[in-house]
Motif scaffolding. Sequence first.
Motif, short mmCIF file in Angstrom:
data_model
loop_
_atom_site.label_atom_id
_atom_site.label_comp_id
_atom_site.label_asym_id
_atom_site.label_seq_id
_atom_site.Cartn_x
_atom_site.Cartn_y
_atom_site.Cartn_z
N ASN A 83 0.83 -1.19 0.00
CA ASN A 83 0.00 0.00 0.00
C ASN A 83 0.88 1.26 0.00
O ASN A 83 2.10 1.17 0.03
CB ASN A 83 -0.98 -0.02 1.18
CG ASN A 83 -0.28 0.01 2.52
OD1 ASN A 83 0.77 0.64 2.70
ND2 ASN A 83 -0.85 -0.67 3.51
N ALA A 84 0.23 2.42 -0.01
CA ALA A 84 0.94 3.69 -0.10
C ALA A 84 1.92 3.87 1.06
O ALA A 84 3.06 4.29 0.86
CB ALA A 84 -0.04 4.85 -0.15
N GLN A 85 1.50 3.59 2.27
CA GLN A 85 2.36 3.77 3.45
C GLN A 85 3.60 2.89 3.36
O GLN A 85 4.70 3.32 3.69
CB GLN A 85 1.59 3.46 4.73
CG GLN A 85 0.58 4.53 5.10
CD GLN A 85 1.24 5.88 5.32
OE1 GLN A 85 1.23 6.70 4.41
NE2 GLN A 85 1.81 6.11 6.46
N GLU A 86 3.43 1.66 2.93
CA GLU A 86 4.57 0.74 2.82
C GLU A 86 5.59 1.23 1.79
O GLU A 86 6.80 1.22 2.06
CB GLU A 86 4.09 -0.67 2.43
CG GLU A 86 3.33 -1.37 3.53
CD GLU A 86 2.70 -2.68 3.06
OE1 GLU A 86 2.73 -3.65 3.83
OE2 GLU A 86 2.18 -2.71 1.92
N THR A 90 2.01 -4.20 -7.43
CA THR A 90 0.62 -3.85 -7.72
C THR A 90 0.17 -2.77 -6.75
O THR A 90 0.17 -2.99 -5.53
CB THR A 90 -0.30 -5.09 -7.61
OG1 THR A 90 0.12 -6.05 -8.58
CG2 THR A 90 -1.75 -4.72 -7.86
N LEU A 91 -0.19 -1.62 -7.30
CA LEU A 91 -0.62 -0.48 -6.50
C LEU A 91 -1.89 0.12 -7.10
O LEU A 91 -2.00 1.33 -7.28
CB LEU A 91 0.49 0.58 -6.43
CG LEU A 91 1.77 0.19 -5.70
CD1 LEU A 91 2.91 1.16 -6.02
CD2 LEU A 91 1.52 0.15 -4.21
N VAL A 92 -2.86 -0.72 -7.40
CA VAL A 92 -4.12 -0.27 -7.99
C VAL A 92 -4.87 0.60 -6.98
O VAL A 92 -4.95 0.27 -5.80
CB VAL A 92 -4.98 -1.49 -8.41
CG1 VAL A 92 -6.34 -1.05 -8.93
CG2 VAL A 92 -4.24 -2.30 -9.47
N HIS A 93 -5.38 1.72 -7.45
CA HIS A 93 -6.15 2.68 -6.63
C HIS A 93 -5.33 3.31 -5.51
O HIS A 93 -5.89 3.88 -4.58
CB HIS A 93 -7.38 2.02 -6.01
CG HIS A 93 -8.58 2.00 -6.90
ND1 HIS A 93 -9.33 3.12 -7.15
CD2 HIS A 93 -9.16 1.00 -7.58
CE1 HIS A 93 -10.32 2.80 -7.96
NE2 HIS A 93 -10.24 1.52 -8.24
N VAL A 94 -4.02 3.23 -5.55
CA VAL A 94 -3.18 3.79 -4.50
C VAL A 94 -3.19 5.31 -4.57
O VAL A 94 -3.32 5.89 -5.64
CB VAL A 94 -1.72 3.25 -4.59
CG1 VAL A 94 -0.99 3.84 -5.78
CG2 VAL A 94 -0.97 3.49 -3.31
N CYS A 95 -3.09 5.97 -3.42
CA CYS A 95 -3.01 7.43 -3.38
C CYS A 95 -1.61 7.83 -2.93
O CYS A 95 -1.21 7.60 -1.78
CB CYS A 95 -4.05 8.01 -2.43
SG CYS A 95 -3.98 9.82 -2.40
N LEU A 96 -0.86 8.40 -3.87
CA LEU A 96 0.50 8.89 -3.60
C LEU A 96 0.60 10.35 -4.04
O LEU A 96 1.58 10.77 -4.63
CB LEU A 96 1.52 8.01 -4.34
CG LEU A 96 1.69 6.59 -3.81
CD1 LEU A 96 2.43 5.72 -4.81
CD2 LEU A 96 2.39 6.59 -2.46
#
Length: 153
Positions: free
Chosen positions: A2-5, A21-27
């Motif tokens: 995820n984003a935090q990781e 895989t970072l689908v729908h991630v917010c960065l």
Amino acid sequence: MNAQEILQKYADGERDFSRVTLVHVCLCNANLVGVHLDGADLILANLKGAALTEAHLEQAKLNQSNLADAKMIRACLIGAQMIDADLSGADLRGADLREANLSGAKLGGADLRNTRLEGTDLTGADLRGADLTGVNLQETDLLGADLTGAYIN
């Protein structure tokens, strides 16, 4: 992942996140300068305002992602899929987008000076007001693209 990781690992000095895989991630506004995301799945990701200078995104999937105002100076996006992505106002100076698919992408106001676009699919792309100075459009598909107000020299 995820984003935090990814942000924590990046802060710890890790740069290679190829094929993640970072689908729908917010960065949004993330500092990911020099990151390696080759072959990564970033569909529907929100990378608005992200610092991706000299990032490696070869063969990455960024379809429908938000990259508005992202700084992607000298980024490698060879063969990337960016269908319907929002790159409005993005800084892509010197980026390599050869053979990328940007069909339907929003590139209004984007800075594409000296960007490599040979063989890129820009069908139906919005390039209104984009700066294409020094760009080689050889074998680039611009069918249905809107180049209103774009600067081409």
